[in-house]
Design an enzyme around this catalytic site. Structure first.
Site, short mmCIF file in Angstrom:
data_model
loop_
_atom_site.label_atom_id
_atom_site.label_comp_id
_atom_site.label_asym_id
_atom_site.label_seq_id
_atom_site.Cartn_x
_atom_site.Cartn_y
_atom_site.Cartn_z
N SER A 90 0.82 -1.22 0.00
CA SER A 90 0.00 0.00 0.00
C SER A 90 0.86 1.28 0.00
O SER A 90 1.83 1.38 0.74
CB SER A 90 -0.89 0.00 1.25
OG SER A 90 -1.59 1.20 1.34
N CYS A 143 -1.51 4.52 12.55
CA CYS A 143 -1.84 5.96 12.55
C CYS A 143 -2.43 6.36 13.90
O CYS A 143 -2.87 5.52 14.68
CB CYS A 143 -2.75 6.31 11.39
SG CYS A 143 -3.97 5.08 11.02
N GLY A 154 8.57 -5.49 3.34
CA GLY A 154 9.68 -4.79 3.97
C GLY A 154 10.95 -5.11 3.21
O GLY A 154 11.57 -6.16 3.39
N GLY A 156 7.14 -3.11 -2.15
CA GLY A 156 6.84 -1.72 -1.82
C GLY A 156 7.75 -0.73 -2.50
O GLY A 156 7.66 -0.47 -3.71
C1 LIG Z 1 5.65 6.35 0.02
C2 LIG Z 1 5.02 5.30 0.89
C3 LIG Z 1 3.66 5.37 1.20
C4 LIG Z 1 3.06 4.41 2.01
N1 LIG Z 1 1.72 4.50 2.29
C5 LIG Z 1 1.12 3.54 3.06
C6 LIG Z 1 -0.29 3.56 3.29
O1 LIG Z 1 -1.03 4.40 2.75
N2 LIG Z 1 -0.82 2.62 4.12
C7 LIG Z 1 -0.02 1.63 4.69
O2 LIG Z 1 -0.54 0.79 5.45
N3 LIG Z 1 1.31 1.56 4.44
C8 LIG Z 1 1.90 2.48 3.63
N4 LIG Z 1 3.24 2.40 3.37
C9 LIG Z 1 4.04 1.27 3.92
C10 LIG Z 1 4.23 0.16 2.88
O3 LIG Z 1 2.99 -0.38 2.44
C11 LIG Z 1 5.13 -0.99 3.41
O4 LIG Z 1 4.52 -1.56 4.54
C12 LIG Z 1 6.52 -0.50 3.82
O5 LIG Z 1 6.98 0.51 2.93
C13 LIG Z 1 7.54 -1.64 3.86
O6 LIG Z 1 7.73 -2.22 2.58
P1 LIG Z 1 8.94 -1.78 1.60
O7 LIG Z 1 10.19 -1.72 2.42
O8 LIG Z 1 8.98 -2.83 0.53
O9 LIG Z 1 8.56 -0.44 1.05
C14 LIG Z 1 3.86 3.35 2.55
C15 LIG Z 1 5.22 3.28 2.22
C16 LIG Z 1 5.81 4.21 1.41
C17 LIG Z 1 7.27 4.09 1.07
#
Ligand SMILES: Cc1cc2nc3c(=O)[nH]c(=O)nc-3n(C[C@H](O)[C@H](O)[C@H](O)COP(=O)(O)O)c2cc1C
Length: 314
Positions: free
Chosen positions: A31, A140, A253, A275
């Site tokens: 997300s 949040c 992650g 992500g």
């Molecule tokens: C720019 C950005 C926006 C995100 N927005 C949300 C969100 O709206 N809701 C949510 O639950 N997590 C949000 N996340 C968290 C990601 O869904 C994910 O859990 C986290 O980034 C870890 O994965 P990654 O290391 O592959 O990015 C966001 C992450 C990033 C980088």
């Protein structure tokens, strides 16, 4: 090459059940890193994804935080987008017709500042054709309870999941916060309150300072760290969660390619989400799907389900 990939995908069973959501392969997007699907339509073949998880939606449209709201750091990024979004009505009107046309399960990430708001969003999305599941962002602030994140107190998590469970029959997947002393307590709280699956991990609280100006780089001062840097932290939490979980886990992650995704599956995840890597190379989720299929073939496994929880500690 394309022919070889298709052959490999036919030879192994990549399908999984994520808390009642049937995915043809175990790979979705995280997300907030893939917009609402539409934004990436020209960049990858979205029909090949196991599911699409969209950016967080609250009851009404929300502008998010002021700029700057993201910064690159070694091994990842720190963001404080502040959950900008179109609200339930805007999402259903502007994005659901497109998402329905893709034909893969849609998981909607939802949030609120009170239990009532989460329940309201969940209830309104429950009747929307094409929505398969709800991922609850519990990282949040709970405004009524002094602004502490919902996800850092197990009683609050249990109460929130119970409230949402009451109003929806959609697959319900709370997304656990990583910054807690014992993830197992939160796994139990969420599943006993009626979760169908659990997602983990959300970003880790972080801060970056500009040493010349001595100002915080982000307007919000603090944000969330994501990307490769958090991957080993996430693997440990997924592995710990899997010891207690009776429901399937969606791991995320720092997935940059198939290796990190496979690590999560071995640790106990049923499915994975890509992500931050989507910002660097939008084809990453497809590379991950192909890489998992390739790994299964090399290790003489017929189904990805054999890989889940196959960690050998001996
Ligand atoms: C720019 C950005 C926006 C995100 N927005 C949300 C969100 O709206 N809701 C949510 O639950 N997590 C949000 N996340 C968290 C990601 O869904 C994910 O859990 C986290 O980034 C870890 O994965 P990654 O290391 O592959 O990015 C966001 C992450 C990033 C980088």
């Amino acid at each position: 090459m394309e022919h070889e990939n298709k052959q490999r995908m036919r030879d192994v069973d990549l399908s999984v059940d994520l808390g009642g959501i049937h995915m043809k392969n175990p790979v979705t997007v995280a997300s907030g890193t893939f917009g609402y699907g539409k934004e990436y339509a020209e960049l990858i073949d979205e029909t090949r994804l196991g599911a699409i998880t969209v950016k967080g939606i609250r009851a009404h449209a929300w502008p998010g935080n002021t700029l700057p709201r993201h910064v690159e750091v070694p091994g990842g990024m720190v963001n404080a987008i502040g959950l900008q979004g179109p609200g339930v009505d805007g999402f259903v009107r502007d994005y659901m017709p497109f998402l329905r046309s893709i034909g893969v399960p849609v998981i909607v990430n939802i949030w609120g500042t009170s239990e009532e708001e989460y329940a309201d969003v969940a209830r309104r999305l429950s009747d929307v054709e094409g929505v398969s599941g709800l991922e609850l962002n519990i990282s949040c602030p709970n405004v009524k309870e002094g602004g502490h994140a919902f996800g850092t107190d197990p009683c609050t998590v249990a109460s929130l999941v119970t409230a949402v469970r009451r109003v929806t029959r959609l697959s319900l997947m709370p997304k656990l916060a990583p910054n807690v002393p014992d993830i197992k307590v939160f796994v139990r709280a969420a599943q006993e309150a009626g979760a169908d699956a659990l997602a983990l991990i959300n970003t880790l609280p972080a801060m970056v300072i500009d040493i010349e100006t001595r100002h915080p780089v982000l307007a919000n001062k603090v944000g969330g760290l994501s990307g490769l840097a958090i991957h080993p932290v996430a693997v440990k939490l997924v592995w710990e969660a899997a010891q207690t979980a009776r429901v399937p886990l969606l791991a995320m992650g720092g997935i940059m390619g198939p290796e990190q995704a496979i690590e999560f599956l071995i640790a106990g995840a049923t499915a994975v989400a890509v992500g931050t890597a989507n910002f660097i190379d939008p084809s990453t989720p497809l590379r991950v799907i192909e890489g998992i299929a390739d790994y299964l073939q090399r290790h003489a496994m017929r189904s990805v389900k054999e890989l889940t929880g196959s960690l050998d500690c001996g």
